[in-house]
Design a protein around this motif. Structure first.
Motif, PDB file in Angstrom:
ATOM      1  N   ASP A   1       0.852  -1.188   0.000  1.00 54.82           N
ATOM      2  CA  ASP A   1       0.000   0.000   0.000  1.00 54.82           C
ATOM      3  C   ASP A   1       0.891   1.242   0.000  1.00 54.82           C
ATOM      4  O   ASP A   1       0.978   1.981   0.982  1.00 54.82           O
ATOM      5  CB  ASP A   1      -0.926  -0.013   1.215  1.00 54.82           C
ATOM      6  CG  ASP A   1      -1.968   1.100   1.149  1.00 54.82           C
ATOM      7  OD1 ASP A   1      -2.147   1.665   0.049  1.00 54.82           O
ATOM      8  OD2 ASP A   1      -2.574   1.403   2.196  1.00 54.82           O
ATOM      9  N   ARG A   2       1.567   1.475  -1.129  1.00 53.63           N
ATOM     10  CA  ARG A   2       2.495   2.593  -1.271  1.00 53.63           C
ATOM     11  C   ARG A   2       2.179   3.363  -2.555  1.00 53.63           C
ATOM     12  O   ARG A   2       1.319   2.964  -3.349  1.00 53.63           O
ATOM     13  CB  ARG A   2       3.950   2.106  -1.307  1.00 53.63           C
ATOM     14  CG  ARG A   2       4.369   1.199  -0.187  1.00 53.63           C
ATOM     15  CD  ARG A   2       4.255   1.828   1.181  1.00 53.63           C
ATOM     16  NE  ARG A   2       5.107   3.000   1.346  1.00 53.63           N
ATOM     17  CZ  ARG A   2       5.278   3.639   2.474  1.00 53.63           C
ATOM     18  NH1 ARG A   2       4.631   3.240   3.564  1.00 53.63           N
ATOM     19  NH2 ARG A   2       6.070   4.689   2.557  1.00 53.63           N
ATOM     20  N   HIS A   3       2.897   4.446  -2.770  1.00 54.02           N
ATOM     21  CA  HIS A   3       2.677   5.319  -3.925  1.00 54.02           C
ATOM     22  C   HIS A   3       3.225   4.638  -5.177  1.00 54.02           C
ATOM     23  O   HIS A   3       4.432   4.399  -5.294  1.00 54.02           O
ATOM     24  CB  HIS A   3       3.381   6.651  -3.691  1.00 54.02           C
ATOM     25  CG  HIS A   3       2.884   7.753  -4.576  1.00 54.02           C
ATOM     26  ND1 HIS A   3       3.197   7.841  -5.913  1.00 54.02           N
ATOM     27  CD2 HIS A   3       2.086   8.828  -4.304  1.00 54.02           C
ATOM     28  CE1 HIS A   3       2.636   8.915  -6.427  1.00 54.02           C
ATOM     29  NE2 HIS A   3       1.950   9.534  -5.467  1.00 54.02           N
ATOM     30  N   SER A   4       2.320   4.317  -6.110  1.00 53.71           N
ATOM     31  CA  SER A   4       2.724   3.553  -7.295  1.00 53.71           C
ATOM     32  C   SER A   4       3.617   4.366  -8.229  1.00 53.71           C
ATOM     33  O   SER A   4       4.580   3.841  -8.807  1.00 53.71           O
ATOM     34  CB  SER A   4       1.480   3.077  -8.056  1.00 53.71           C
ATOM     35  OG  SER A   4       0.671   4.185  -8.456  1.00 53.71           O
ATOM     36  N   GLU A   5       3.318   5.665  -8.387  1.00 56.81           N
ATOM     37  CA  GLU A   5       4.112   6.471  -9.307  1.00 56.81           C
ATOM     38  C   GLU A   5       5.534   6.674  -8.765  1.00 56.81           C
ATOM     39  O   GLU A   5       6.508   6.670  -9.516  1.00 56.81           O
ATOM     40  CB  GLU A   5       3.445   7.822  -9.537  1.00 56.81           C
ATOM     41  CG  GLU A   5       4.067   8.614 -10.684  1.00 56.81           C
ATOM     42  CD  GLU A   5       3.280   9.870 -11.016  1.00 56.81           C
ATOM     43  OE1 GLU A   5       3.675  10.590 -11.948  1.00 56.81           O
ATOM     44  OE2 GLU A   5       2.262  10.125 -10.332  1.00 56.81           O
ATOM     45  N   ALA A   6       5.649   6.813  -7.450  1.00 50.47           N
ATOM     46  CA  ALA A   6       6.984   6.931  -6.857  1.00 50.47           C
ATOM     47  C   ALA A   6       7.788   5.663  -7.089  1.00 50.47           C
ATOM     48  O   ALA A   6       8.986   5.716  -7.397  1.00 50.47           O
ATOM     49  CB  ALA A   6       6.866   7.233  -5.367  1.00 50.47           C
ATOM     50  N   PHE A   7       7.133   4.503  -6.955  1.00 49.51           N
ATOM     51  CA  PHE A   7       7.839   3.243  -7.196  1.00 49.51           C
ATOM     52  C   PHE A   7       8.226   3.113  -8.669  1.00 49.51           C
ATOM     53  O   PHE A   7       9.281   2.544  -8.989  1.00 49.51           O
ATOM     54  CB  PHE A   7       6.962   2.068  -6.770  1.00 49.51           C
ATOM     55  CG  PHE A   7       7.664   0.744  -6.825  1.00 49.51           C
ATOM     56  CD1 PHE A   7       8.619   0.419  -5.876  1.00 49.51           C
ATOM     57  CD2 PHE A   7       7.375  -0.170  -7.821  1.00 49.51           C
ATOM     58  CE1 PHE A   7       9.276  -0.802  -5.920  1.00 49.51           C
ATOM     59  CE2 PHE A   7       8.025  -1.389  -7.879  1.00 49.51           C
ATOM     60  CZ  PHE A   7       8.976  -1.708  -6.917  1.00 49.51           C
ATOM     61  N   SER A   8       7.408   3.656  -9.563  1.00 49.26           N
ATOM     62  CA  SER A   8       7.763   3.632 -10.991  1.00 49.26           C
ATOM     63  C   SER A   8       9.037   4.430 -11.247  1.00 49.26           C
ATOM     64  O   SER A   8       9.909   4.003 -12.017  1.00 49.26           O
ATOM     65  CB  SER A   8       6.613   4.204 -11.824  1.00 49.26           C
ATOM     66  OG  SER A   8       5.437   3.448 -11.653  1.00 49.26           O
ATOM     67  N   PHE A   9       9.170   5.584 -10.588  1.00 47.69           N
ATOM     68  CA  PHE A   9      10.386   6.372 -10.748  1.00 47.69           C
ATOM     69  C   PHE A   9      11.589   5.651 -10.149  1.00 47.69           C
ATOM     70  O   PHE A   9      12.703   5.757 -10.669  1.00 47.69           O
ATOM     71  CB  PHE A   9      10.201   7.743 -10.084  1.00 47.69           C
ATOM     72  CG  PHE A   9       9.649   8.789 -11.016  1.00 47.69           C
ATOM     73  CD1 PHE A   9      10.410   9.880 -11.383  1.00 47.69           C
ATOM     74  CD2 PHE A   9       8.373   8.672 -11.538  1.00 47.69           C
ATOM     75  CE1 PHE A   9       9.912  10.848 -12.244  1.00 47.69           C
ATOM     76  CE2 PHE A   9       7.862   9.621 -12.393  1.00 47.69           C
ATOM     77  CZ  PHE A   9       8.631  10.713 -12.762  1.00 47.69           C
TER      78      PHE A   9
END
Length: 417
Positions: free
Chosen positions: A67-75
Motif C-alpha cells: 500500500d504505497r505510492h505507485s508512481e513513486a515506485f515507478s520512478f
C-alpha cells in the motif's frame, strides 16, 4: 509447509502490486535489485516474515501487495534501469523521500539538483522519518543471536549513548572525565601550577582519569562483536593513542628516576604528554556536531582533495610570479621577504585565505596588482568545492539527527513503560 512454497517462489515470476499497479520480476532479478526491502523479502523463511515486509500476499498468484505510492515506485524502477533518480513531478519532496526510505534508498541516490531541493525542504522544517520499525526489530533479533543478552546490553550501553538511560549516564560521566582531563592538561602548563603540591594533586587526578579511560576502553573491547573491526575504528585508534603516552611516561619515569638527565631533557615525554589532547576527539561519540563533521569529511574526501589541488596549483603559480616581481627583477634592492619561491608560498596561502597577517607584503605596483588577483582567485577557488561540501554536511546532519531522534524515541518509550 513454507519451505515447499519457498521452492515454488524460486521457480516462478514474482509480482509486486504497489498501490494497484503491478510490476513483474523473476525471483533471481528481485534478489539482485539494490532495494533492501525486496532483498529481505527474497530471504524470508516463513509466510509470517513475508507479511512483516508487505501488506498482503497471494500465494496462488505469487503476488505481493504494498500500500504505497505507485508512481513513486515507478520512478524508483526507472532509477534502477537508467541509474538516475529524480523527484516525481507534482509530488512533495518529503513524501518521495519517505518512499525512498521505505524501499531502502538514501538521499545520496538522488541527482544533485534533487538533493539540493531535498536539503532545502529538510532545512525549512525538520521532519522525523522512521523507515520501518520492523527493520529495527529484525536487526535487534540478529544482534541477539550474536551473543548473550547481557553481553549485548553492555555493548549497547558503552557504544550507543542514546540506547538507554544507563548509557546516557555513562556517557555523561565519560564526558566529565574528558573535560577534567583536558582542564588538568592545560593548567599543568601554568607557572602557578608547577609547585610540588600542585604537581602531586595533578598526578592523582590524571591517574584517576586515565584509569577510567582505560577501563572503559578495555570493557568496550571485551564486549565488541568483532575484535579486529574494533581495533581498526578511527575513534578507538585515537583512544589508544591518548592512553598509551601516559603509561609510557610512567614506565620511563619509573625506570630512569624523576630527576635523571633523561627525565629533565625528556622532549619525547613532553610530546607524548601533549598527545593526550586527542581525548577531545572522544567527545565525537556524544556530540552530533562532531559526528557530522567526521562523516562529512569521510564522504567528501574527493572534494577535499580537489580543494587541496586548487590551492597547490594557485600557490605554485602566484608564488613564482610574486618572487619574480618582488625580488627576481632586482636582486640587490628587491623585497627580501620574497627572496625564494617557498618564502613567497607563505604569502600566497595567507592571501588566498584572506587572512593577511601583515608580516610580508608586496611593495611594487606589479606585486600589489598580483596580490589583488591572488586574493580574488583564492575566494573563487575556495568557494567552488565548498558548495558540494556544504550540501553533504546538511545531508549528513539530517541523517544523524534522524538516527538520534529514533534512538531518543525508543529511549522515551522505554522510560515511560
Amino acid at each position: 509447509m513454507f519451505n515447499k512454497q519457498k521452492t515454488k517462489l524460486g521457480g516462478r515470476r514474482c509480482t509486486l502490486n504497489v498501490g494497484g499497479r503491478c510490476f513483474s520480476f523473476s525471483s533471481e532479478l528481485m534478489r539482485r535489485l539494490p532495494l533492501r526491502r525486496l532483498s529481505r523479502l527474497h530471504r524470508c523463511g516463513s509466510e509470517r516474515e513475508l507479511l512483516e515486509l508487505c501488506d498482503d500476499y497471494d500465494r496462488e498468484r505469487n503476488e505481493f501487495f504494498f500500500d504505497r505510492h505507485s508512481e513513486a515506485f515507478s520512478f524508483i524502477m526507472l532509477y534502477l534501469k537508467h541509474g538516475k533518480l529524480r523527484f516525481v513531478p507534482h509530488m512533495c519532496e518529503l513524501s518521495f523521500y519517505n518512499e525512498m526510505l521505505y524501499w531502502g534508498l538514501e538521499g545520496a541516490d538522488l541527482q544533485p539538483c534533487c538533493q539540493r531541493r531535498l536539503d532545502e525542504r529538510l532545512s525549512d522544517g525538520f521532519v522525523h522519518f522512521y523507515p520501518e520499525e520492523e527493520e529495527e526489530e529484525e536487526e535487534e533479533e540478529e544482534e541477539g543471536e550474536r551473543g548473550p543478552g547481557w553481553l549485548e546490553t553492555v555493548r549497547r550501553t558503552f557504544e550507543e549513548p542514546t540506547s538507554s538511560l544507563a548509557a546516557q549516564i555513562l556517557a555523561t560521566v565519560s564526558m566529565l572525565f574528558v573535560v577534567v582531563s583536558m582542564v588538568m592538561l592545560c593548567t599543568s602548563t601554568l607557572a602557578d601550577w608547577k609547585t610540588a603540591e600542585s604537581l602531586d594533586q595533578h598526578r592523582i587526578v590524571e591517574a584517576v582519569c586515565i584509569g577510567w579511560f582505560t577501563a572503559e576502553c578495555v570493557v568496550r573491547f571485551l564486549v565488541s562483536r568483532d575484535k579486529c573491526e574494533f581495533v581498526r575504528r578511527p575513534l578507538n585508534i585515537i583512544d589508544l593513542l591518548a592512553i598509551t603516552p601516559y603509561y609510557i611516561s610512567v614506565t620511563v619515569a619509573t625506570l630512569t628516576g624523576e630527576n635523571s638527565q633523561l627525565q629533565r631533557a625528556g622532549v619525547t615525554l613532553r610530546v607524548l604528554r601533549v598527545m593526550r589532547i586527542f581525548w577531545v576527539i572522544k567527545l565525537a561519540r556524544h556530540f552530533l556536531g562532531l559526528q557530522t563533521l567526521g562523516l562529512t569529511l569521510r564522504r567528501c574526501y574527493r572534494e577535499m582533495m580537489m580543494l587541496l589541488v586548487f590551492i597547490c596549483v594557485a600557490m605554485a603559480i602566484f608564488s613564482a610570479l610574486a618572487q619574480l616581481l618582488e625580488h627576481g627583477l632586482d636582486l640587490e634592492n628587491g623585497n627580501q621577504d620574497y627572496a625564494s619561491i617557498p618564502a613567497a608560498c607563505w604569502w600566497v596561502i595567507i592571501s588566498m585565505t584572506t587572512v593577511g597577517y601583515g608580516d610580508m607584503y608586496p611593495v611594487t605596483v606589479a606585486g600589489r596588482v598580483l596580490g589583488g588577483v591572488c586574493v580574488v582567485s583564492g575566494i573563487v577557488l575556495l568557494a567552488l568545492p565548498i558548495t558540494f561540501i556544504y550540501h553533504s554536511f546538511v545531508q549528513c546532519y539530517h541523517e544523524l539527527k534522524v538516527r538520534s531522534a529514533r534512538c531518543a524515541h525508543g529511549l522515551s518509550a522505554e522510560f515511560m513503560h
